[in-house]
Design an enzyme around this catalytic site. Structure first.
Site, PDB file in Angstrom:
ATOM      1  CE1 TYR A  56       3.313   0.219   5.052  1.00  0.00           C
ATOM      2  CE2 TYR A  56       5.307   0.020   3.586  1.00  0.00           C
ATOM      3  CZ  TYR A  56       3.836   0.981   4.355  1.00  0.00           C
ATOM      4  OH  TYR A  56       3.592   2.153   3.038  1.00  0.00           O
ATOM      5  CG  HIS A 119       4.609   5.708   6.813  1.00  0.00           C
ATOM      6  ND1 HIS A 119       4.743   4.438   7.183  1.00  0.00           N
ATOM      7  CD2 HIS A 119       3.396   5.723   6.511  1.00  0.00           C
ATOM      8  CE1 HIS A 119       3.788   3.797   6.642  1.00  0.00           C
ATOM      9  NE2 HIS A 119       2.640   4.479   6.533  1.00  0.00           N
TER      10      HIS A 119
HETATM   11  P1  NAD Z   1      -3.250  -2.497  -2.929  1.00  0.00           P
HETATM   12  O1  NAD Z   1      -4.374  -1.714  -3.028  1.00  0.00           O
HETATM   13  O2  NAD Z   1      -2.017  -2.391  -3.842  1.00  0.00           O
HETATM   14  O3  NAD Z   1      -3.487  -4.380  -2.567  1.00  0.00           O
HETATM   15  C1  NAD Z   1      -2.132  -5.171  -2.243  1.00  0.00           C
HETATM   16  C2  NAD Z   1      -3.308  -6.056  -1.802  1.00  0.00           C
HETATM   17  O4  NAD Z   1      -3.670  -6.467  -3.373  1.00  0.00           O
HETATM   18  C3  NAD Z   1      -2.028  -7.275  -1.563  1.00  0.00           C
HETATM   19  O5  NAD Z   1      -3.222  -8.036  -0.719  1.00  0.00           O
HETATM   20  C4  NAD Z   1      -1.822  -7.966  -2.324  1.00  0.00           C
HETATM   21  O6  NAD Z   1      -0.646  -9.629  -2.142  1.00  0.00           O
HETATM   22  C5  NAD Z   1      -3.010  -7.899  -3.591  1.00  0.00           C
HETATM   23  N1  NAD Z   1      -2.539  -7.988  -5.105  1.00  0.00           N
HETATM   24  C6  NAD Z   1      -1.661  -7.407  -5.420  1.00  0.00           C
HETATM   25  N2  NAD Z   1      -1.451  -7.810  -6.942  1.00  0.00           N
HETATM   26  C7  NAD Z   1      -2.156  -8.603  -7.217  1.00  0.00           C
HETATM   27  C8  NAD Z   1      -2.408  -9.736  -8.004  1.00  0.00           C
HETATM   28  N3  NAD Z   1      -2.384  -9.253  -9.525  1.00  0.00           N
HETATM   29  N4  NAD Z   1      -3.539 -10.277  -7.723  1.00  0.00           N
HETATM   30  C9  NAD Z   1      -4.539 -10.518  -6.648  1.00  0.00           C
HETATM   31  N5  NAD Z   1      -3.943 -10.596  -5.978  1.00  0.00           N
HETATM   32  C10 NAD Z   1      -2.891  -9.008  -6.070  1.00  0.00           C
HETATM   33  O7  NAD Z   1      -2.696  -1.767  -1.467  1.00  0.00           O
HETATM   34  P2  NAD Z   1      -1.475  -1.618  -0.551  1.00  0.00           P
HETATM   35  O8  NAD Z   1      -0.490  -2.774  -0.697  1.00  0.00           O
HETATM   36  O9  NAD Z   1      -1.928  -0.639   1.151  1.00  0.00           O
HETATM   37  O10 NAD Z   1      -1.020  -0.550  -1.504  1.00  0.00           O
HETATM   38  C11 NAD Z   1      -0.007  -0.423  -2.275  1.00  0.00           C
HETATM   39  C12 NAD Z   1       2.162   0.138  -1.631  1.00  0.00           C
HETATM   40  O11 NAD Z   1       1.559   1.458  -1.399  1.00  0.00           O
HETATM   41  C13 NAD Z   1       1.463  -0.237  -0.446  1.00  0.00           C
HETATM   42  O12 NAD Z   1       2.682  -1.502  -0.428  1.00  0.00           O
HETATM   43  C14 NAD Z   1       3.100   0.457   0.031  1.00  0.00           C
HETATM   44  O13 NAD Z   1       4.282   0.893   0.039  1.00  0.00           O
HETATM   45  C15 NAD Z   1       2.477   1.823  -0.323  1.00  0.00           C
HETATM   46  N6  NAD Z   1       1.258   2.638   0.858  1.00  0.00           N
HETATM   47  C16 NAD Z   1       1.784   3.480   1.607  1.00  0.00           C
HETATM   48  C17 NAD Z   1       0.872   3.922   2.889  1.00  0.00           C
HETATM   49  C18 NAD Z   1       0.931   5.018   3.189  1.00  0.00           C
HETATM   50  O14 NAD Z   1       2.473   5.682   2.988  1.00  0.00           O
HETATM   51  N7  NAD Z   1       0.445   5.941   4.257  1.00  0.00           N
HETATM   52  C19 NAD Z   1      -0.534   3.677   2.118  1.00  0.00           C
HETATM   53  C20 NAD Z   1      -1.150   2.252   2.063  1.00  0.00           C
HETATM   54  C21 NAD Z   1       0.086   2.252   0.439  1.00  0.00           C
END
Ligand code: NAD
Length: 309
Positions: A56, A119
Site C-alpha cells: 500500500y 498477500h
Molecule cells: P472499502 O470497500 O473499504 O472502500 C474504501 C473506500 O471507501 C476509500 O476510498 C475510503 O475513503 C472510502 N470510505 C470509507 N468509509 C467511508 C465513508 N464513511 N464515507 C465515504 N467514503 C468512505 O475498500 P478497501 O479500502 O480496499 O478495503 C478495506 C481494507 O481491507 C483495505 O484498506 C485493506 O486494509 C484491506 N484489503 C485487503 C486486501 C488484500 O489483502 N488483498 C484487498 C482489499 C482490501
C-alpha cells in the site's frame, strides 16, 4: 464496540477493522495529519484491528501507520502482509518473506505483528505458497515476529484450496461479501469452519458504494459499477447513508470476525461507527437486492490463473 474471536487464535477483533490501504494514497491524496487523527479516533472508539501491507503506497501506509501508532502499539491487533510489493511485483520465496517481515517491523516500529498475511496469493504459484511461503511464515511465527499467519486474495477457489491444504490460522477475503456480492458464504465459508478465522474486507466494494463512486482503477465490470451507482442513488433518495448501510450489512454476517473498511479521515471513522447502531430497513434492502440481481456474484479476474474469478 462489539468484538469477535478470530478462529482459534483467541484474538478478539473489533467488528469494524481499520483498513490502512488508503493511508498509502491508493484512493486519493490524503492529509497525513488527518490520517493520524483518524487512527487515534478509531482507537478511542474501540477499533482495535489495523491492517496494512508493504504494497500500500509502496510502504507509505506501513510507515504512516507505524508513526501514528507510536505509544499505542499495545492497544491494537496489528496485521501486515508479504509477497506483494507493487502492481506487478510479487515474490513469495522464503528468502524474500523472511526479509520482508523485518522491513515491515522497522516501518511499523514494533518487534512483532499479530497477524501476518501472504498477500494476493493468486499472483503466485500456489504450490510455492503452500510448500515454501507458509512454512517460512511459520518459522517467522516461531521466532516471535508474528502471532498468527494467513493468506489473502480475490479468487475464492484459490483461497479455499490454500485453507484446505495450508494449515492456516485465518484467511482474508475481499469484495466477496457486501451488498454487491455474497459468494464468500457459498465458496469459502464452508471450508473455514470455525477453526480458521475469517476476515472480510472491502464492505464498500473498494469505494463503489460511496457518493464519490469507484476510483478510476477499479477493476469491476461496467455493469457492476452501474448497478452500484443505482444503489447509491436509491439510498440518497431515501435519505440513507449508503456507506453506513453497506457496512452494517457486512457486520450482520456472523462468520467474519471483523470487516475491514478503508479509512483515512476522522469524519469517515465517525460515519462508519454509526453502522454499529444502524438497523437496515428490510424493504430498502429488498429494493437494493433487486437492482443487484442481474450482476449477482459477478467478480473479475485476478492473478495468474485467469479462468478463475
Ligand atoms: P472499502 O470497500 O473499504 O472502500 C474504501 C473506500 O471507501 C476509500 O476510498 C475510503 O475513503 C472510502 N470510505 C470509507 N468509509 C467511508 C465513508 N464513511 N464515507 C465515504 N467514503 C468512505 O475498500 P478497501 O479500502 O480496499 O478495503 C478495506 C481494507 O481491507 C483495505 O484498506 C485493506 O486494509 C484491506 N484489503 C485487503 C486486501 C488484500 O489483502 N488483498 C484487498 C482489499 C482490501
Amino acid at each position: 464496540m462489539e468484538y469477535r474471536t478470530l478462529g482459534n487464535t483467541g484474538l478478539q477483533l473489533s467488528v469494524i477493522g481499520f483498513g490502512a490501504a488508503p493511508l498509502g494514497g491508493a484512493y486519493e491524496t490524503i492529509d497525513p495529519t488527518e490520517a493520524a487523527g483518524s487512527i487515534r479516533a478509531a482507537i478511542d472508539h474501540g477499533i482495535n484491528f489495523f491492517d496494512t501491507s508493504p504494497y500500500y503506497g509502496t510502504t507509505l501506509s506501513e510507515t504512516r501507520l507505524g508513526e501514528a501508532l507510536s505509544g499505542l502499539r499495545e492497544k491494537v491487533i496489528l496485521c501486515t502482509k508479504c509477497g506483494r510489493y507493487g502492481l506487478d511485483s510479487f515474490d513469495f520465496s522464503a528468502a524474500r518473506i523472511t526479509r520482508s517481515i523485518d522491513e515491515s517491523l522497522t516501518r511499523l516500529r514494533t518487534n512483532h505483528v499479530d497477524l501476518f498475511i501472504a498477500h494476493d496469493i493468486e499472483f503466485g504459484d500456489l504450490e510455492q505458497v503452500i510448500n515454501e511461503t507458509i512454512p517460512a511464515m511459520r518459522r517467522i511465527q516461531e521466532a516471535g515476529k508474528t502471532r498468527f499467519i494467513g493468506v489473502s486474495g480475490l479468487p475464492l477457489d484459490v483461497l479455499a484450496e490454500a485453507v484446505t491444504r495450508g494449515h492456516l490460522d485465518f484467511v482474508l477475503s475481499y469484495c466477496h461479501y457486501n451488498l454487491m456480492i455474497q459468494d464468500l458464504d457459498r465458496v469459502l465459508r464452508p471450508v473455514t469452519s470455525n477453526a480458521v478465522g475469517l476476515i472480510n474486507a472491502s464492505p464498500l466494494h473498494m469505494g463503489m458504494l460511496t457518493a464519490s463512486g469507484p476510483p478510476a482503477w477499479h477493476p469491476a465490470p461496467q455493469d457492476v459499477k452501474d448497478a452500484a451507482a443505482r444503489v447509491v442513488k436509491l439510498c440518497q433518495l431515501r435519505g440513507v447513508d449508503v456507506t453506513t448501510l453497506g457496512l452494517r450489512y457486512c457486520l450482520d454476517y456472523p462468520y467474519a470476525a471483523s470487516t475491514l473498511v478503508g479509512m483515512s479521515a476522522r469524519a469517515q471513522v465517525e460515519q462508519n461507527l454509526k453502522a454499529l447502531d444502524f438497523k437496515i430497513d428490510p424493504e430498502l434492502l429488498a429494493e437494493i437486492q433487486k437492482i443487484v440481481a442481474p450482476v449477482e456474484d459477478k467478480s473479475w479476474p485476478s492473478g495468474v490463473q485467469r479462468a478463475r474469478g
